[in-house]
Design a protein around this motif. Structure first.
Motif, PDB file in Angstrom:
ATOM      1  N   HIS A   1       0.703  -1.373   0.026  1.00 38.38           N
ATOM      2  CA  HIS A   1      -0.050   0.046  -0.081  1.00 38.38           C
ATOM      3  C   HIS A   1       0.653   1.259   0.002  1.00 38.38           C
ATOM      4  O   HIS A   1       0.706   2.071   0.736  1.00 38.38           O
ATOM      5  CB  HIS A   1      -0.817   0.093   1.343  1.00 38.38           C
ATOM      6  CG  HIS A   1      -1.950   0.957   1.004  1.00 38.38           C
ATOM      7  ND1 HIS A   1      -3.189   0.528   1.111  1.00 38.38           N
ATOM      8  CD2 HIS A   1      -2.045   2.229   1.043  1.00 38.38           C
ATOM      9  CE1 HIS A   1      -3.954   1.703   0.890  1.00 38.38           C
ATOM     10  NE2 HIS A   1      -3.326   2.638   0.841  1.00 38.38           N
TER      11      HIS A   1
ATOM     12  N   GLY B   1      -2.933  -3.527  -3.600  1.00 39.87           N
ATOM     13  CA  GLY B   1      -2.509  -2.208  -2.586  1.00 39.87           C
ATOM     14  C   GLY B   1      -3.133  -1.151  -3.513  1.00 39.87           C
ATOM     15  O   GLY B   1      -3.237  -1.294  -4.718  1.00 39.87           O
ATOM     16  N   TRP B   2      -2.868  -0.302  -2.801  1.00 36.63           N
ATOM     17  CA  TRP B   2      -3.466   1.189  -3.623  1.00 36.63           C
ATOM     18  C   TRP B   2      -2.341   1.857  -4.254  1.00 36.63           C
ATOM     19  O   TRP B   2      -1.254   2.067  -3.708  1.00 36.63           O
ATOM     20  CB  TRP B   2      -3.958   1.728  -2.582  1.00 36.63           C
ATOM     21  CG  TRP B   2      -4.668   3.125  -2.850  1.00 36.63           C
ATOM     22  CD1 TRP B   2      -4.491   4.512  -2.455  1.00 36.63           C
ATOM     23  CD2 TRP B   2      -5.382   3.042  -4.076  1.00 36.63           C
ATOM     24  NE1 TRP B   2      -5.411   5.231  -3.013  1.00 36.63           N
ATOM     25  CE2 TRP B   2      -6.092   4.775  -4.240  1.00 36.63           C
ATOM     26  CE3 TRP B   2      -6.001   2.245  -4.868  1.00 36.63           C
ATOM     27  CZ2 TRP B   2      -7.033   5.128  -5.020  1.00 36.63           C
ATOM     28  CZ3 TRP B   2      -7.108   2.779  -5.911  1.00 36.63           C
ATOM     29  CH2 TRP B   2      -7.475   3.997  -5.987  1.00 36.63           C
TER      30      TRP B   2
ATOM     31  N   HIS C   1      -7.957   0.175  -6.186  1.00 32.25           N
ATOM     32  CA  HIS C   1      -8.007   0.516  -4.889  1.00 32.25           C
ATOM     33  C   HIS C   1      -9.615   0.204  -4.405  1.00 32.25           C
ATOM     34  O   HIS C   1      -9.778  -0.605  -3.374  1.00 32.25           O
ATOM     35  CB  HIS C   1      -7.916   2.083  -4.761  1.00 32.25           C
ATOM     36  CG  HIS C   1      -8.206   2.363  -3.227  1.00 32.25           C
ATOM     37  ND1 HIS C   1      -7.699   1.632  -2.146  1.00 32.25           N
ATOM     38  CD2 HIS C   1      -9.001   3.257  -2.710  1.00 32.25           C
ATOM     39  CE1 HIS C   1      -8.018   2.428  -1.108  1.00 32.25           C
ATOM     40  NE2 HIS C   1      -8.931   3.349  -1.413  1.00 32.25           N
TER      41      HIS C   1
ATOM     42  N   SER D   1     -10.096  -3.412  -4.294  1.00 33.60           N
ATOM     43  CA  SER D   1      -9.519  -4.155  -3.027  1.00 33.60           C
ATOM     44  C   SER D   1     -10.244  -3.932  -2.077  1.00 33.60           C
ATOM     45  O   SER D   1     -10.377  -4.886  -1.201  1.00 33.60           O
ATOM     46  CB  SER D   1      -8.105  -3.913  -3.088  1.00 33.60           C
ATOM     47  OG  SER D   1      -8.032  -2.663  -2.856  1.00 33.60           O
ATOM     48  N   GLN D   2     -10.533  -2.700  -2.017  1.00 31.66           N
ATOM     49  CA  GLN D   2     -11.283  -2.376  -0.542  1.00 31.66           C
ATOM     50  C   GLN D   2     -12.643  -2.997  -0.503  1.00 31.66           C
ATOM     51  O   GLN D   2     -13.270  -3.481   0.475  1.00 31.66           O
ATOM     52  CB  GLN D   2     -11.620  -0.899  -0.751  1.00 31.66           C
ATOM     53  CG  GLN D   2     -10.230  -0.254  -0.030  1.00 31.66           C
ATOM     54  CD  GLN D   2     -10.587   1.428  -0.033  1.00 31.66           C
ATOM     55  OE1 GLN D   2     -11.690   1.783  -0.365  1.00 31.66           O
ATOM     56  NE2 GLN D   2      -9.701   1.973   0.675  1.00 31.66           N
TER      57      GLN D   2
ATOM     58  N   GLN E   1      -3.968  -7.477   2.821  1.00 32.58           N
ATOM     59  CA  GLN E   1      -3.846  -6.203   1.893  1.00 32.58           C
ATOM     60  C   GLN E   1      -4.980  -5.318   2.522  1.00 32.58           C
ATOM     61  O   GLN E   1      -4.881  -4.157   2.670  1.00 32.58           O
ATOM     62  CB  GLN E   1      -4.065  -6.472   0.503  1.00 32.58           C
ATOM     63  CG  GLN E   1      -2.906  -6.728  -0.170  1.00 32.58           C
ATOM     64  CD  GLN E   1      -3.307  -7.711  -1.569  1.00 32.58           C
ATOM     65  OE1 GLN E   1      -4.381  -7.308  -1.910  1.00 32.58           O
ATOM     66  NE2 GLN E   1      -2.383  -7.977  -2.337  1.00 32.58           N
TER      67      GLN E   1
ATOM     68  N   ILE F   1      -4.443  -1.895   3.732  1.00 30.84           N
ATOM     69  CA  ILE F   1      -5.100  -0.656   3.094  1.00 30.84           C
ATOM     70  C   ILE F   1      -5.796  -0.004   4.096  1.00 30.84           C
ATOM     71  O   ILE F   1      -5.731   1.269   4.058  1.00 30.84           O
ATOM     72  CB  ILE F   1      -6.185  -1.072   2.139  1.00 30.84           C
ATOM     73  CG1 ILE F   1      -5.246  -1.590   0.720  1.00 30.84           C
ATOM     74  CG2 ILE F   1      -7.149  -0.265   1.501  1.00 30.84           C
ATOM     75  CD1 ILE F   1      -6.120  -2.873  -0.185  1.00 30.84           C
TER      76      ILE F   1
END
Lengths: 640, 109
Positions: A471, A493-494, A558, A561-562, A588, A592
């Motif tokens: 991240h 990851g962002w 992002h 993944s979030q 992650q 994150i």
């Protein structure tokens, strides 16, 4: 009001007999409706408590009557709620169908002005009022009706008397239904005290006629209310059948398809790319043409620029335009953005004061979640392919992640998202990589040139470098490191925000550098906005532009993944990395989340930085202007 | 606590001023003006102020609580500034800004 009649004919309106009428209007005045027609939630809560029903029932009642969705009790909701209370007390289930039954008056214990309770003989039923305003032939002149007034009128219109056909050319295809399935007013509305108060509050509407039930035609007068109501009404019926507590209340503020097309064309005239932003100055010139007073335009801007970046995305633009249209047609501007006008139909952020009732323990107002899913359906109807949802969708997603996204995942099907409709969430991307790539990409990015570049960059085999698992963001160093690392191993990851927005099609480099600053200025929402902030920061720092094409990819990563811990991170076609990604997703996620916090702090700092820089920029510009003018003056002297 | 909130423009006139009408409001206004002098001192001392308003502010009053307040205020101020319909130098007429300020005054005052 044809609209009302049409709506009424939906058959799902409740009717009140005289006793109920009086009782309810008494209770209504007891609850101290304020000027906008909303009832004091504490009073309503007291009333509900006095009904001695279990809290779950009360919550259900609140929900069913639509107040929960709205966030407050308007008169119609209140009446419906009373009916529901009566139904529940009689043992019927809490559903809208119950209100059509013959019900005794609801019983409230300990009320100060408890009117007598009588058993009402339910009047014949609700009948369709007669004149169905057929779907109006439409003039596009859509006059958004004020919600409460509108419903009010509709309700009153529920009379048996036949209605004259819609006087006003209602525009557009039946947009969201006028409202509400159930209207608490009967044909013979006697006292209509509540209405009186209502009417007095809504000055502009010649609603007075409502009281004269006998002549339904009186209803025709409401010029302002002429709406595509009938059309809506018929659609209202349709929607009513669906039983979804839908957008009904917000109809006046809902954008119809025709309007949307019109707005789209206007947007294109200002900015050919639907995915890009209209700068504040451009928008200002455009909206000033509408001849509305500047303070109102200022207010409209505040309402519609949700992400506070000083520019309007397409949906923000539609919102603003819609508000202007509404204002021009005489509707007062709301204090806060109606739910259906919110870009992405998502709940707005803090700045705009929310309804106070939300604090009420007994009455739970849940605005955000159910709506989006319903929006999806309505949006599906609309079919707006690849409408660019704004960046703020991305931004808001992380915010709402916990509650909203998961729900969205389940509630939405891929189709909805494919349409690129407003309330999207980034989940679908990972599902439909190639499709999403084309559809979703436009919506989250501020400039299509990036997207094009992205697409081209990605379609060829090598996927852009994935964001690091750890991240990394927010610092140019990380960014450089990241890019050096290349693709593999970089997961969900962002990604660090792209350094600079590539030059926009219509703006100069300077503007583009100013723009991210503005965006950064406004960026307080979530990591995706931090991208912009970081982008601006990096511009200042002077990171190379070659990293720009990465931006869309990262942003996608992002939210994905979030939002989905289980989904393979990159929407952008990363089949090979997907396997390892899945393993690392849980880790992650934690990373994150930590990074989100850090980024938010960074965000705030950068926001201030941006404001400082902007001020300096202003000063410098002024100096430049003065110097240039001096130069002009001196030039003739020099030449001689 | 926040009994008075004022936003002063560069030219030392107030763009926005609001106080809880409990005390002598005029006194508040004077205080605001005198505090400007303190701010000026600090600015000249610091030099380049990249986001230093925060420090300046903290330097004047209590750090923790008001920090948040100031940040909120500053954020809403930037919102107002970003509005293209707002001319810098006009008094601030934004309802959202008003709302936030009232919120701050009520909750802390």
């Amino acid at each position: 009001m044809d609209q009302e009649s049409g709506a009424a004919s939906a058959g799902s309106f409740i009717s009140l007999n005289e006793h109920e009428q009086r009782y309810y209007s008494g209770l209504h005045s007891l609850c101290q409706a304020d000027t906008s027609g909303k009832l004091s939630s504490s009073k309503v809560a007291e009333l509900f408590k006095a009904s001695q029903l279990p809290p779950e029932s009360l919550h259900k009642v609140t929900e069913v009557c639509g107040a929960k969705r709205l966030g407050y009790f308007g008169t119609p909701q209140f009446y419906v709620a009373l009916k529901l209370l009566a139904a529940t007390q009689s043992g019927l289930p809490v559903r809208l169908e119950s209100v059509t039954a013959n019900l005794p008056l609801p019983r409230f214990v300990g009320l100060k002005n408890e009117p007598e309770m009588r058993y009402s003989t339910v009047p014949p039923g609700i009948e369709g009022q007669g004149a169905q305003c057929g779907a109006a032939p439409g003039s596009v002149s859509w006059t958004p009706a004020e919600r409460s007034t509108f419903r009010h009128l509709e309700a009153s219109v529920e009379k048996k008397e036949p209605w004259s056909p819609p006087r006003s050319p209602c525009s557009s295809p039946p947009r969201s239904p006028l409202t509400y399935r159930s209207y608490p007013y009967t044909k013979q509305r006697n006292g209509a005290d509540a209405q009186m108060t209502y009417e007095s509050k809504q000055s502009s509407r010649p609603i007075i006629q409502l009281e004269q039930h006998s002549s339904p035609n009186n209803y025709g007068t409401k010029s302002t209310v002429e709406h595509p109501a009938m059309a809506r009404a018929s659609s209202a019926e349709r929607l009513a059948q669906q039983g979804a507590v839908d957008d009904s209340e917000d109809d006046p503020w809902r954008i119809t398809e025709e309007q949307l097309e019109y707005y789209t064309n206007q947007f294109k005239s200002l900015q050919p790319d639907l995915g890009a932003l209209i700068l504040g100055a451009v928008a200002k010139n455009f909206f000033t043409k509408s001849k509305l007073p500047i303070p109102e335009l200022s207010h409209i801007w505040e309402l519609s620029d949700v992400d506070r970046d000083g520019a309007l995305t397409f949906s923000e633009f539609c919102t603003a335009f819609h508000l202007i249209v509404a204002r021009k047609n005489g509707y007062p501007l709301p204090e806060s953005l109606p739910p259906t006008l919110q870009p992405g139909f998502m709940q707005q952020e803090e700045d705009i004061p929310d309804t106070p009732e939300s604090a009420e323990p007994l009455i739970v107002f849940e605005d955000a979640e159910p709506r989006p899913s319903q929006m999806d359906r309505s949006i599906l109807e609309r079919i707006q392919p690849s409408l660019p949802t704004t960046k703020q969708d991305m931004k808001e997603e992380p915010r709402k992640q916990d509650a909203g996204l998961k729900r969205m995942t389940t509630s939405q099907d891929k189709q909805t998202l494919q349409l690129g409709a407003f309330p999207e969430r980034p989940e679908p991307p990972h599902d439909l990589d190639p499709q999403m790539r084309t559809k979703t990409r436009p919506r989250s990015y501020s400039s299509t040139s990036i997207e094009d570049a992205m697409k081209k960059a990605e379609e060829p085999p090598t996927p852009p470098p994935r964001p690091q698992k750890t991240h990394s963001r927010a610092s140019s160093l990380d960014l450089n490191k990241l890019f050096q690392q290349g693709t593999p191993g970089i997961k969900s990851g962002w990604l660090p925000p792209p350094p600079a927005l590539p030059p926009r099609p219509s703006t100069s480099q300077e503007e583009s550098s100013v723009k991210p600053e503005e965006q950064g200025l406004r960026s307080r929402f979530g990591p995706s906005t931090e991208d912009l902030t970081n982008a601006s920061k990096q511009e200042v720092i002077g990171v190379c532009h070659s990293q720009a094409p990465q931006k869309p990819v990262r942003r996608k990563y992002h939210p994905e993944s979030q939002s989905q811990e289980t989904a393979p991170p990159p929407a952008m076609s990363f089949p090979p990395p997907s396997k390892p990604a899945q393993k690392l997703l849980s880790r992650q996620k934690r990373e994150i989340q930590m990074a989100i916090r850090k980024n938010k702090e960074t965000n705030a700092v950068l926001t201030r930085l941006n404001s400082e820089l902007q001020q300096q920029l202003k000063v410098v510009h002024q100096e430049r202007v003065t110097l240039e003018s001096q130069l002009e003056l001196l030039r003739p002297l020099a030449s001689t | 606590m926040a009994v008075c909130i004022a936003v002063i423009a560069k030219e030392n006139y107030p763009l926005y001023i609001r106080s809880v009408p409990t005390q002598n409001e005029l006194k508040f206004h004077y205080t605001v003006h005198t505090s400007l002098d303190v701010v000026e001192e600090k600015i000249s001392a610091v030099g380049k102020s990249l986001g230093d308003q925060r420090e300046l502010y903290l330097g004047l009053l209590y750090p923790t609580e008001d920090y948040k307040m100031f940040r909120k205020l500053h954020n809403s101020f930037t919102d107002v500034m970003c509005n293209p319909f707002h001319n810098p130098g006009d008094t601030i007429q934004s309802k959202a800004f008003d709302g936030i300020v009232s919120g701050m005054m009520v909750q802390t005052g």
